[in-house]
Design an enzyme around this catalytic site. Sequence first.
Site, mmCIF file in Angstrom:
data_model
loop_
_atom_site.group_PDB
_atom_site.id
_atom_site.type_symbol
_atom_site.label_atom_id
_atom_site.label_comp_id
_atom_site.label_asym_id
_atom_site.label_seq_id
_atom_site.Cartn_x
_atom_site.Cartn_y
_atom_site.Cartn_z
ATOM 1 C CD GLU A 1 -16.648 3.433 -21.246
ATOM 2 O OE1 GLU A 1 -16.334 2.884 -20.047
ATOM 3 O OE2 GLU A 1 -17.335 4.443 -21.456
ATOM 4 C CG HIS B 1 -19.958 7.817 -23.590
ATOM 5 N ND1 HIS B 1 -20.918 8.423 -22.606
ATOM 6 C CD2 HIS B 1 -19.492 6.711 -23.393
ATOM 7 C CE1 HIS B 1 -20.841 7.236 -21.657
ATOM 8 N NE2 HIS B 1 -20.172 6.120 -22.052
ATOM 9 C CE LYS C 1 -26.027 -1.300 -17.514
ATOM 10 N NZ LYS C 1 -25.365 -0.307 -16.800
ATOM 11 C CG HIS D 1 -19.841 5.862 -17.107
ATOM 12 N ND1 HIS D 1 -18.646 5.469 -16.819
ATOM 13 C CD2 HIS D 1 -20.233 5.725 -18.354
ATOM 14 C CE1 HIS D 1 -18.280 5.050 -17.805
ATOM 15 N NE2 HIS D 1 -19.154 4.727 -18.892
ATOM 16 N NE ARG E 1 -44.917 -9.092 -24.808
ATOM 17 C CZ ARG E 1 -46.118 -9.345 -25.191
ATOM 18 N NH1 ARG E 1 -46.267 -10.299 -26.132
ATOM 19 N NH2 ARG E 1 -46.849 -8.705 -25.135
ATOM 20 C CE LYS F 1 -20.246 -4.027 -20.339
ATOM 21 N NZ LYS F 1 -20.860 -2.957 -21.136
ATOM 22 N NE ARG G 1 -23.677 -4.365 -16.857
ATOM 23 C CZ ARG G 1 -24.498 -4.756 -18.125
ATOM 24 N NH1 ARG G 1 -25.242 -5.878 -17.865
ATOM 25 N NH2 ARG G 1 -24.227 -4.420 -19.193
ATOM 26 C CD GLU H 1 -25.794 -0.882 -13.486
ATOM 27 O OE1 GLU H 1 -25.632 -1.094 -14.488
ATOM 28 O OE2 GLU H 1 -26.081 0.143 -12.948
ATOM 29 C CG ASN I 1 -22.867 2.795 -14.419
ATOM 30 O OD1 ASN I 1 -22.851 2.987 -15.559
ATOM 31 N ND2 ASN I 1 -23.636 1.973 -13.817
ATOM 32 C CG HIS J 1 -24.563 9.167 -18.206
ATOM 33 N ND1 HIS J 1 -25.011 8.261 -17.675
ATOM 34 C CD2 HIS J 1 -23.530 8.805 -19.279
ATOM 35 C CE1 HIS J 1 -24.513 7.099 -18.474
ATOM 36 N NE2 HIS J 1 -23.710 7.634 -19.423
HETATM 37 P P1 NAD Z 1 -20.862 6.280 -31.937
HETATM 38 O O1 NAD Z 1 -21.546 5.270 -32.149
HETATM 39 O O2 NAD Z 1 -21.475 7.990 -32.070
HETATM 40 O O3 NAD Z 1 -19.648 6.455 -33.013
HETATM 41 C C1 NAD Z 1 -18.531 7.543 -33.075
HETATM 42 C C2 NAD Z 1 -18.164 7.977 -34.618
HETATM 43 O O4 NAD Z 1 -17.333 7.160 -35.262
HETATM 44 C C3 NAD Z 1 -19.395 8.117 -35.311
HETATM 45 O O5 NAD Z 1 -19.454 9.499 -36.003
HETATM 46 C C4 NAD Z 1 -19.494 7.005 -36.108
HETATM 47 O O6 NAD Z 1 -20.063 7.398 -37.338
HETATM 48 C C5 NAD Z 1 -18.064 6.972 -36.478
HETATM 49 N N1 NAD Z 1 -17.435 5.441 -36.732
HETATM 50 C C6 NAD Z 1 -18.007 4.458 -36.312
HETATM 51 N N2 NAD Z 1 -17.124 3.374 -36.773
HETATM 52 C C7 NAD Z 1 -16.185 4.087 -37.526
HETATM 53 C C8 NAD Z 1 -15.274 3.422 -38.243
HETATM 54 N N3 NAD Z 1 -14.745 2.138 -38.304
HETATM 55 N N4 NAD Z 1 -14.339 4.299 -38.964
HETATM 56 C C9 NAD Z 1 -14.545 5.674 -38.885
HETATM 57 N N5 NAD Z 1 -15.744 6.014 -38.331
HETATM 58 C C10 NAD Z 1 -16.581 5.468 -37.538
HETATM 59 O O7 NAD Z 1 -20.017 6.506 -30.685
HETATM 60 P P2 NAD Z 1 -19.376 5.533 -29.611
HETATM 61 O O8 NAD Z 1 -18.283 6.058 -28.658
HETATM 62 O O9 NAD Z 1 -19.111 4.234 -30.470
HETATM 63 O O10 NAD Z 1 -20.409 5.299 -28.623
HETATM 64 C C11 NAD Z 1 -21.243 6.111 -27.865
HETATM 65 C C12 NAD Z 1 -22.558 5.266 -27.551
HETATM 66 O O11 NAD Z 1 -22.479 4.288 -26.524
HETATM 67 C C13 NAD Z 1 -23.493 6.310 -26.333
HETATM 68 O O12 NAD Z 1 -24.526 6.635 -26.984
HETATM 69 C C14 NAD Z 1 -23.326 5.737 -25.089
HETATM 70 O O13 NAD Z 1 -24.409 6.190 -24.430
HETATM 71 C C15 NAD Z 1 -23.293 4.450 -25.559
HETATM 72 N N6 NAD Z 1 -22.766 3.284 -24.603
HETATM 73 C C16 NAD Z 1 -23.556 2.245 -24.461
HETATM 74 C C17 NAD Z 1 -22.928 1.201 -23.488
HETATM 75 C C18 NAD Z 1 -23.611 0.101 -23.242
HETATM 76 O O14 NAD Z 1 -23.359 -0.665 -22.309
HETATM 77 N N7 NAD Z 1 -24.948 -0.396 -23.935
HETATM 78 C C19 NAD Z 1 -21.619 1.497 -23.100
HETATM 79 C C20 NAD Z 1 -21.037 2.671 -23.211
HETATM 80 C C21 NAD Z 1 -21.461 3.586 -24.057
HETATM 81 N N1 GLY Z 2 -21.345 0.395 -19.740
HETATM 82 C C1 GLY Z 2 -22.062 -0.027 -18.414
HETATM 83 C C2 GLY Z 2 -22.523 -1.356 -18.412
HETATM 84 O O1 GLY Z 2 -22.419 -2.009 -19.424
HETATM 85 O O2 GLY Z 2 -22.996 -1.758 -17.194
#
Ligand code: NAD
Ligand code: GLY
Length: 372
Positions: A184, A268, A142, A250, A120, A229, A243, A239, A247, A254
């Site tokens: 973003e 993304h 999130k 988005h 938990r 943010k 919040r 949210e 999105n 998505h």
């Molecule tokens: P990712 O985590 O897939 O990273 C993108 C690529 O970059 C990967 O191939 C990774 O290996 C590479 N990489 C990472 N760091 C590196 C570095 N320093 N040098 C070289 N390569 C590197 O993608 P992302 O764009 O970081 O994240 C996308 C994800 O985040 C999605 O799943 C999306 O849903 C999620 N997301 C979540 C939130 C949230 O609030 N939790 C918000 C936005 C996006």
């Molecule tokens: N990326 C959207 C949120 O964190 O609410």
Amino acid sequence: MKTLIVKTKTKNYPIFIGKNILKQFGNYQNKYLKNSNKLLIISTKKIPKKYFNTLIKNIKKKNIYRCIFPDGEKIKENSYLIKITDILSKNNFNRNDCIIALGGGVVGDLSGYAASIYKRGIKFVQVPTTLLSQVDSAVGGKTAINNRFGKNIIGTFYQPNFVLIDTDTLNTLPEREMSAGFAEILKYSLILDKRFFNWLKINGIMILKNRNRDNNIISIAIFKSCMLKSKIVKKDEFENNYRAILNFGHTFAHAIETATNYSRKIIHGEAVLIGMMLASRLSNHLGYLKNSDLKEIKNMYEKLKLNFKYKKFVSLKNMNKIFKIMINDKKSFGKKTKIILLKKIGKSLIKETTLKKSFIPLIEKDIKNGNY
Ligand code: NAD
Ligand code: GLY
């Protein structure tokens, strides 16, 4: 180095932003993870090894475990979650112990989810290494994995104990990923801050090309994004309503990502760029956003060579599938859905409506005209 404190109902925590600060991990560990005797680092094979090595070298003596997964969205899935919780159980991690996410949003979302449900909730640290994760996913709590019906369908709100953003990690990030992160950053300016939008007009290219490394342009953009943010998260951590403005763009993004099976065809942030332009056009179409503002947004996209065309991903053939995915979005309640629109650059609004009365006719028209 800059520090920003995120204040939420469940936790207050710092974000450290600076150049070459990964090697200071031990200092933050002493302060924020005093009672964590076991640390599990989660990362992927494609994230340059040097960051992992620097982290390991600078962790103060503890029992360190590691999970190095394959790369890509596909690991935000149940079987990888089980791998993590199995390691935690086998090694008897307790609630004071900690998971460290080293990587992009994929690693952060999966690791955060695991940290939030194991016993938990155990300690959790984000070390984001993509621009997107530094300005968005590592902040605000999130966490999520996907199922075959959609993206981020299973998840929690779970704030980290701290976030360490070493901007030097961006030096190895491919240009495509920089523009995904930029999406973003641009989002925050569009929904919240016209002055920031104007600043991005001038400095956007430096961020996209990761030039001007010593002059702090990227640090400023990251700090500003995290600050904007965190203000929203402070007001509405779970949210309940406000919040949702984060999105912006988005819902369509998505849907495109889900329809293309989260492949590298579109990542993304690229999908978000497309979605934000569609949402801006819809805002204009519904009479909220002035023509001049829409034109300014289009100019920004053109100047910075950001793509907003979506022909490659949505056609007559798959549009119904796309609409179905959009209707299944987390912001939908029965037939109603919340859509995020712009009143002007720097000001957004949330509107309760149906997709049939908002996005769907615009997309249908685009497809019919063939010019999108
Ligand atoms: P990712 O985590 O897939 O990273 C993108 C690529 O970059 C990967 O191939 C990774 O290996 C590479 N990489 C990472 N760091 C590196 C570095 N320093 N040098 C070289 N390569 C590197 O993608 P992302 O764009 O970081 O994240 C996308 C994800 O985040 C999605 O799943 C999306 O849903 C999620 N997301 C979540 C939130 C949230 O609030 N939790 C918000 C936005 C996006
Ligand atoms: N990326 C959207 C949120 O964190 O609410």
